[in-house]
Scaffold this motif. Sequence first.
Motif, PDB file in Angstrom:
ATOM      1  N   VAL A 184     -28.452  18.735  -7.581  1.00 47.53           N
ATOM      2  CA  VAL A 184     -29.595  18.298  -6.775  1.00 47.53           C
ATOM      3  C   VAL A 184     -30.887  18.898  -7.315  1.00 47.53           C
ATOM      4  O   VAL A 184     -31.924  18.225  -7.400  1.00 47.53           O
ATOM      5  CB  VAL A 184     -29.398  18.677  -5.287  1.00 47.53           C
ATOM      6  N   GLU A 185     -30.822  20.168  -7.697  1.00 43.03           N
ATOM      7  CA  GLU A 185     -32.026  20.900  -8.119  1.00 43.03           C
ATOM      8  C   GLU A 185     -32.338  20.730  -9.606  1.00 43.03           C
ATOM      9  O   GLU A 185     -33.492  20.634 -10.006  1.00 43.03           O
ATOM     10  CB  GLU A 185     -31.844  22.386  -7.797  1.00 43.03           C
ATOM     11  N   TYR A 186     -31.280  20.672 -10.440  1.00 39.80           N
ATOM     12  CA  TYR A 186     -31.496  20.769 -11.887  1.00 39.80           C
ATOM     13  C   TYR A 186     -30.921  19.600 -12.694  1.00 39.80           C
ATOM     14  O   TYR A 186     -31.047  19.576 -13.912  1.00 39.80           O
ATOM     15  CB  TYR A 186     -30.882  22.073 -12.423  1.00 39.80           C
ATOM     16  N   GLY A 187     -30.269  18.657 -12.035  1.00 41.03           N
ATOM     17  CA  GLY A 187     -29.697  17.551 -12.773  1.00 41.03           C
ATOM     18  C   GLY A 187     -28.256  17.816 -13.179  1.00 41.03           C
ATOM     19  O   GLY A 187     -27.607  18.702 -12.635  1.00 41.03           O
ATOM     20  N   PRO A 188     -27.733  17.042 -14.123  1.00 36.93           N
ATOM     21  CA  PRO A 188     -26.304  17.080 -14.458  1.00 36.93           C
ATOM     22  C   PRO A 188     -25.809  18.478 -14.837  1.00 36.93           C
ATOM     23  O   PRO A 188     -26.545  19.285 -15.418  1.00 36.93           O
ATOM     24  CB  PRO A 188     -26.197  16.134 -15.651  1.00 36.93           C
ATOM     25  N   VAL A 189     -24.553  18.717 -14.500  1.00 35.01           N
ATOM     26  CA  VAL A 189     -23.879  19.972 -14.831  1.00 35.01           C
ATOM     27  C   VAL A 189     -22.659  19.647 -15.674  1.00 35.01           C
ATOM     28  O   VAL A 189     -21.877  18.755 -15.337  1.00 35.01           O
ATOM     29  CB  VAL A 189     -23.437  20.726 -13.553  1.00 35.01           C
ATOM     30  N   GLU A 190     -22.513  20.346 -16.784  1.00 35.06           N
ATOM     31  CA  GLU A 190     -21.301  20.223 -17.599  1.00 35.06           C
ATOM     32  C   GLU A 190     -20.424  21.441 -17.332  1.00 35.06           C
ATOM     33  O   GLU A 190     -20.912  22.571 -17.292  1.00 35.06           O
ATOM     34  CB  GLU A 190     -21.652  20.136 -19.087  1.00 35.06           C
ATOM     35  N   ARG A 191     -19.121  21.212 -17.158  1.00 35.84           N
ATOM     36  CA  ARG A 191     -18.209  22.285 -16.792  1.00 35.84           C
ATOM     37  C   ARG A 191     -17.186  22.539 -17.881  1.00 35.84           C
ATOM     38  O   ARG A 191     -16.656  21.608 -18.494  1.00 35.84           O
ATOM     39  CB  ARG A 191     -17.480  21.925 -15.488  1.00 35.84           C
ATOM     40  N   THR A 192     -16.922  23.807 -18.125  1.00 36.12           N
ATOM     41  CA  THR A 192     -15.846  24.215 -19.016  1.00 36.12           C
ATOM     42  C   THR A 192     -15.051  25.321 -18.326  1.00 36.12           C
ATOM     43  O   THR A 192     -15.543  25.954 -17.385  1.00 36.12           O
ATOM     44  CB  THR A 192     -16.368  24.733 -20.368  1.00 36.12           C
ATOM     45  N   ALA A 193     -13.837  25.540 -18.783  1.00 41.50           N
ATOM     46  CA  ALA A 193     -12.988  26.589 -18.221  1.00 41.50           C
ATOM     47  C   ALA A 193     -12.565  27.539 -19.331  1.00 41.50           C
ATOM     48  O   ALA A 193     -12.326  27.131 -20.477  1.00 41.50           O
ATOM     49  CB  ALA A 193     -11.760  25.984 -17.549  1.00 41.50           C
ATOM     50  N   MET A 194     -12.474  28.811 -18.973  1.00 44.31           N
ATOM     51  CA  MET A 194     -12.093  29.829 -19.949  1.00 44.31           C
ATOM     52  C   MET A 194     -11.512  31.018 -19.204  1.00 44.31           C
ATOM     53  O   MET A 194     -11.942  31.342 -18.102  1.00 44.31           O
ATOM     54  CB  MET A 194     -13.325  30.257 -20.757  1.00 44.31           C
ATOM     55  N   GLY A 195     -10.527  31.664 -19.794  1.00 40.82           N
ATOM     56  CA  GLY A 195      -9.911  32.816 -19.158  1.00 40.82           C
ATOM     57  C   GLY A 195     -10.655  34.108 -19.439  1.00 40.82           C
ATOM     58  O   GLY A 195     -11.362  34.232 -20.438  1.00 40.82           O
ATOM     59  N   SER A 196     -10.500  35.075 -18.542  1.00 41.56           N
ATOM     60  CA  SER A 196     -10.932  36.466 -18.711  1.00 41.56           C
ATOM     61  C   SER A 196     -12.448  36.615 -18.812  1.00 41.56           C
ATOM     62  O   SER A 196     -13.219  35.649 -18.679  1.00 41.56           O
ATOM     63  CB  SER A 196     -10.266  37.088 -19.947  1.00 41.56           C
ATOM     64  N   ALA A 197     -12.873  37.840 -19.086  1.00 45.77           N
ATOM     65  CA  ALA A 197     -14.306  38.135 -19.261  1.00 45.77           C
ATOM     66  C   ALA A 197     -14.827  37.628 -20.599  1.00 45.77           C
ATOM     67  O   ALA A 197     -15.993  37.869 -20.935  1.00 45.77           O
ATOM     68  CB  ALA A 197     -14.557  39.638 -19.134  1.00 45.77           C
ATOM     69  N   LEU A 198     -13.996  36.904 -21.347  1.00 50.24           N
ATOM     70  CA  LEU A 198     -14.482  36.210 -22.543  1.00 50.24           C
ATOM     71  C   LEU A 198     -15.639  35.291 -22.169  1.00 50.24           C
ATOM     72  O   LEU A 198     -16.501  34.987 -23.002  1.00 50.24           O
ATOM     73  CB  LEU A 198     -13.340  35.407 -23.170  1.00 50.24           C
TER      74      LEU A 198
END
Length: 273
Positions: A184-198
């Motif tokens: 709503v505020e910034y437009g499209p969001v792209e999502r990724t997933a990753m394990g740990s504090a990496l």
Amino acid sequence: MTDLFKQYKVTITAALEASEAIMKIYAGDFERIEKEDGSPVTIADLSASKIIRKHLLPTGIPITGEEAEKHPFSVRKSWKHLWCVDPLDGTKEFIKKNGEFVVNIALIENSKPVFGLIASPINKEIILGNEKSGAFQTSFENALEPRKWEPLKYLSSTNSPIQLISSRSHYSGNLQKLVDEIEVEYGPVERTAMGSALKFFELVNNRADVYPRFAPTMEWDIAAGQAIYEAIGGKVINVNTGKPLVYNKENLKNPHFIASNSLLNISLDSFQQ
């Protein structure tokens, strides 16, 4: 960076030696052991813990962490300084052999993370930093030669589209709610997933803008990343208070939090427990 190196060389040496031991075990077959709380542990966790402990004990600063003895709060509350260590963060990813695991070492002072180091044994990369010196990235090869470290830039922009990074192992409805709010505020969001504090490698290199966590974590999962991220203008905020996470609490579990580029304005009202 020279001051940072002199003050925290012991943590770099510990992380390098622990990473070497982790990778030797990773290359072969190893047994998964269930701890009392149901979480997994391997010989790599225990070996890395032993190595890091060997290096940090001579500093005289007490240690808390994933595989360390958990002293009662009646003892810990008097500690002004402590090391907060996860010798192998991302044990589930280590077992899956997807490479998404790290070594975390942080120094806590009066409940605040004042130094952090995260080492990626797979990528042979380290990020480290504190508020005074800033944050840096280095290869394992150059880790003991601070003149070859690469300074991490202070965050001065966000990505377009906004990049959200989340855990592989945990999902909640709040995550989608956050995505909707950001869009709503910034437009499209792209999502990724990753394990740990990496994930903090992505955050400090400005390849990710926001990392929300609406599932359980412990202090040693996040302390190092918070210290490094704050050194370049990031923030790791308790969604209930709107303030930075604090450490050496009576309960060593973290509250739900959102780590983000400080240029992102995110309302926390919808996520408070």
